[in-house]
Design an enzyme around this catalytic site. Structure first.
Site, PDB file in Angstrom:
ATOM      1  N   ASN A   1       5.997  45.159  11.555  1.00  0.00           N
ATOM      2  CA  ASN A   1       5.947  43.765  11.113  1.00  0.00           C
ATOM      3  C   ASN A   1       6.485  43.717   9.683  1.00  0.00           C
ATOM      4  O   ASN A   1       5.792  44.121   8.752  1.00  0.00           O
ATOM      5  CB  ASN A   1       4.490  43.276  11.183  1.00  0.00           C
ATOM      6  CG  ASN A   1       4.328  41.863  10.641  1.00  0.00           C
ATOM      7  OD1 ASN A   1       5.317  41.182  10.367  1.00  0.00           O
ATOM      8  ND2 ASN A   1       3.083  41.435  10.493  1.00  0.00           N
ATOM      9  N   TRP A   2       7.689  43.226   9.559  1.00  0.00           N
ATOM     10  CA  TRP A   2       8.326  43.222   8.235  1.00  0.00           C
ATOM     11  C   TRP A   2       7.747  42.151   7.316  1.00  0.00           C
ATOM     12  O   TRP A   2       8.032  42.136   6.125  1.00  0.00           O
ATOM     13  CB  TRP A   2       9.840  42.998   8.371  1.00  0.00           C
ATOM     14  CG  TRP A   2      10.598  44.094   9.052  1.00  0.00           C
ATOM     15  CD1 TRP A   2      10.091  45.243   9.612  1.00  0.00           C
ATOM     16  CD2 TRP A   2      12.011  44.146   9.260  1.00  0.00           C
ATOM     17  NE1 TRP A   2      11.101  45.990  10.154  1.00  0.00           N
ATOM     18  CE2 TRP A   2      12.296  45.342   9.949  1.00  0.00           C
ATOM     19  CE3 TRP A   2      13.080  43.292   8.943  1.00  0.00           C
ATOM     20  CZ2 TRP A   2      13.591  45.714  10.321  1.00  0.00           C
ATOM     21  CZ3 TRP A   2      14.373  43.647   9.311  1.00  0.00           C
ATOM     22  CH2 TRP A   2      14.614  44.854   9.995  1.00  0.00           C
ATOM     23  N   LYS A   3       7.007  41.215   7.877  1.00  0.00           N
ATOM     24  CA  LYS A   3       6.462  40.091   7.091  1.00  0.00           C
ATOM     25  C   LYS A   3       7.615  39.383   6.357  1.00  0.00           C
ATOM     26  O   LYS A   3       8.723  39.324   6.894  1.00  0.00           O
ATOM     27  CB  LYS A   3       5.343  40.581   6.167  1.00  0.00           C
ATOM     28  CG  LYS A   3       4.280  41.373   6.953  1.00  0.00           C
ATOM     29  CD  LYS A   3       3.032  41.663   6.192  1.00  0.00           C
ATOM     30  CE  LYS A   3       2.076  42.460   7.077  1.00  0.00           C
ATOM     31  NZ  LYS A   3       0.771  42.718   6.445  1.00  0.00           N
TER      32      LYS A   3
ATOM     33  N   HIS B   1      -1.667  36.652  13.473  1.00  0.00           N
ATOM     34  CA  HIS B   1      -1.799  37.610  12.379  1.00  0.00           C
ATOM     35  C   HIS B   1      -2.761  37.046  11.335  1.00  0.00           C
ATOM     36  O   HIS B   1      -2.789  35.831  11.097  1.00  0.00           O
ATOM     37  CB  HIS B   1      -0.432  37.904  11.748  1.00  0.00           C
ATOM     38  CG  HIS B   1      -0.492  39.074  10.819  1.00  0.00           C
ATOM     39  ND1 HIS B   1      -0.970  38.967   9.538  1.00  0.00           N
ATOM     40  CD2 HIS B   1      -0.188  40.381  11.006  1.00  0.00           C
ATOM     41  CE1 HIS B   1      -0.950  40.161   8.976  1.00  0.00           C
ATOM     42  NE2 HIS B   1      -0.483  41.036   9.845  1.00  0.00           N
TER      43      HIS B   1
ATOM     44  N   GLU C   1      -6.551  44.389  13.823  1.00  0.00           N
ATOM     45  CA  GLU C   1      -6.191  44.606  12.419  1.00  0.00           C
ATOM     46  C   GLU C   1      -7.366  44.189  11.542  1.00  0.00           C
ATOM     47  O   GLU C   1      -7.515  42.998  11.221  1.00  0.00           O
ATOM     48  CB  GLU C   1      -4.960  43.767  12.053  1.00  0.00           C
ATOM     49  CG  GLU C   1      -3.715  44.134  12.834  1.00  0.00           C
ATOM     50  CD  GLU C   1      -2.442  43.805  12.062  1.00  0.00           C
ATOM     51  OE1 GLU C   1      -1.634  44.711  11.889  1.00  0.00           O
ATOM     52  OE2 GLU C   1      -2.286  42.657  11.609  1.00  0.00           O
TER      53      GLU C   1
ATOM     54  N   GLY D   1      -2.683  46.149   3.972  1.00  0.00           N
ATOM     55  CA  GLY D   1      -2.014  46.183   2.670  1.00  0.00           C
ATOM     56  C   GLY D   1      -2.884  46.707   1.542  1.00  0.00           C
ATOM     57  O   GLY D   1      -2.544  46.573   0.376  1.00  0.00           O
TER      58      GLY D   1
ATOM     59  N   SER E   1      -2.789  49.545   6.962  1.00  0.00           N
ATOM     60  CA  SER E   1      -2.505  50.742   6.164  1.00  0.00           C
ATOM     61  C   SER E   1      -2.249  51.979   7.024  1.00  0.00           C
ATOM     62  O   SER E   1      -2.640  53.097   6.664  1.00  0.00           O
ATOM     63  CB  SER E   1      -3.625  51.002   5.143  1.00  0.00           C
ATOM     64  OG  SER E   1      -3.727  49.920   4.240  1.00  0.00           O
TER      65      SER E   1
ATOM     66  N   GLY F   1       2.771  47.418   8.837  1.00  0.00           N
ATOM     67  CA  GLY F   1       3.326  46.513   7.829  1.00  0.00           C
ATOM     68  C   GLY F   1       4.190  47.285   6.845  1.00  0.00           C
ATOM     69  O   GLY F   1       5.339  47.628   7.133  1.00  0.00           O
ATOM     70  N   GLY F   2       3.633  47.592   5.694  1.00  0.00           N
ATOM     71  CA  GLY F   2       4.390  48.213   4.601  1.00  0.00           C
ATOM     72  C   GLY F   2       5.242  49.401   5.017  1.00  0.00           C
ATOM     73  O   GLY F   2       6.419  49.487   4.642  1.00  0.00           O
TER      74      GLY F   2
HETATM   75  P1  13P Z   1       0.007  47.222   6.318  1.00  0.00           P
HETATM   76  O1  13P Z   1       0.471  48.316   7.255  1.00  0.00           O
HETATM   77  O2  13P Z   1       0.935  46.953   5.196  1.00  0.00           O
HETATM   78  O3  13P Z   1      -1.415  47.425   5.904  1.00  0.00           O
HETATM   79  O4  13P Z   1       0.014  45.861   7.191  1.00  0.00           O
HETATM   80  C1  13P Z   1      -0.564  45.851   8.438  1.00  0.00           C
HETATM   81  C2  13P Z   1      -0.205  44.587   9.097  1.00  0.00           C
HETATM   82  O5  13P Z   1      -0.640  43.521   8.693  1.00  0.00           O
HETATM   83  C3  13P Z   1       0.722  44.656  10.233  1.00  0.00           C
HETATM   84  O6  13P Z   1       0.801  43.423  10.879  1.00  0.00           O
END
Ligand code: 13P
Length: 249
Positions: A9-11, A94, A166, A172, A212, A233-234
């Site tokens: 998920n690149w956000k 999300h 999640e 994050g 994370s 995410g990250g």
């Molecule tokens: P992180 O991996 O950055 O914690 O984010 C998780 C997330 O929200 C994936 O949708």
């Protein structure tokens, strides 16, 4: 056998050029090194058509869709538009959508129906904030999310859905749920689905962990019976890290 999935998920990150470069790097790797894991990337809406042209084996997802099929909803993007760009999945619910855009599970149910109607597979996210976990209310909270958003679906519809657990306190933050915490909640979610939809649907349901997740902890998380992959995410913004997570199975 249920499908193992790692989704990035690149956000709200990446210019179009950066996004295409990242998508190509991931796609090229898995072209040369085929895997049984379903690898998915979820770029911002505006990148979808261009990124779609860069993909062969890697699947494409959107990060959200509108709660109406079409019409006068300025700035919204419909499930049909997303499907027409080549995406097969859409992330719904999300925690960032729930928190910043006040999305609730009744609205998410509507989005799920619209997505399924366009042959998009929803990646439905659920999870609790830290205060709810500390109060011992996390199972009730996740039950409510799953029941409200999903229980009115038929078994055939549910079989098109991926659930992502999640825990919001892990997103994050660098704090990851322990493998035992992830397994416990994933088993709980699978049992919930079993109670409503029966054994075959529950046994085939892919449940992802998100929060994370990185190369250093993915293997331990994914080794749990009910953890069928990750929503990243990250670490999905770096091709090497994302690939390393996929290779953690
Ligand atoms: P992180 O991996 O950055 O914690 O984010 C998780 C997330 O929200 C994936 O949708």
């Amino acid at each position: 056998m249920r499908k193992l999935i790692v989704a990035g998920n690149w956000k709200m990150n990446m210019t179009l050029q950066e996004g295409i470069e990242l998508a190509k790097a991931v796609n090229d790797f898995f072209d040369k090194n085929p895997t049984d894991v379903e690898v998915i990337i979820a770029p911002p809406f505006i990148h979808l058509p261009d990124v779609a042209r860069s993909l062969t084996g890697v699947q494409l997802s959107a990060q959200n869709c509108a709660s109406e099929p079409k019409g006068a909803y300025t700035g919204e993007v419909s499930a049909g538009m997303i499907r027409s760009c080549g995406a097969r999945y859409v992330i719904l619910g999300h925690s960032e959508r729930r928190t910043y855009f006040k999305e609730d599970d009744n609205l998410l149910h509507k989005k799920i129906i619209l997505a399924l109607g366009q042959e998009l597979k929803p990646i439905f996210c659920c999870g609790e904030v830290l205060a709810e976990r500390e109060a011992g209310n996390h199972f009730n909270l996740v039950r409510e999310q799953v029941e409200t958003a999903l229980f009115a679906l038929g078994a055939e519809e549910l079989s098109q859905i991926v659930i992502a657990y999640e825990p919001i306190w892990a997103i994050g933050t660098g704090v990851t749920a322990t493998p035992a915490q992830a397994q416990e909640m994933h088993a709980f979610i699978r049992d919930l689905i079993r109670s409503q939809f029966g054994d075959p649907v529950a046994d085939d349901l892919t449940i992802l962990y998100g929060g994370s997740c990185k190369p250093s902890n993915a293997r331990e998380l994914f080794s749990n019976t009910d953890v069928d992959g990750g929503l990243i995410g990250g670490a999905s913004l770096d091709a090497d890290d994302f690939i390393a997570i996929v290779l953690s199975f």
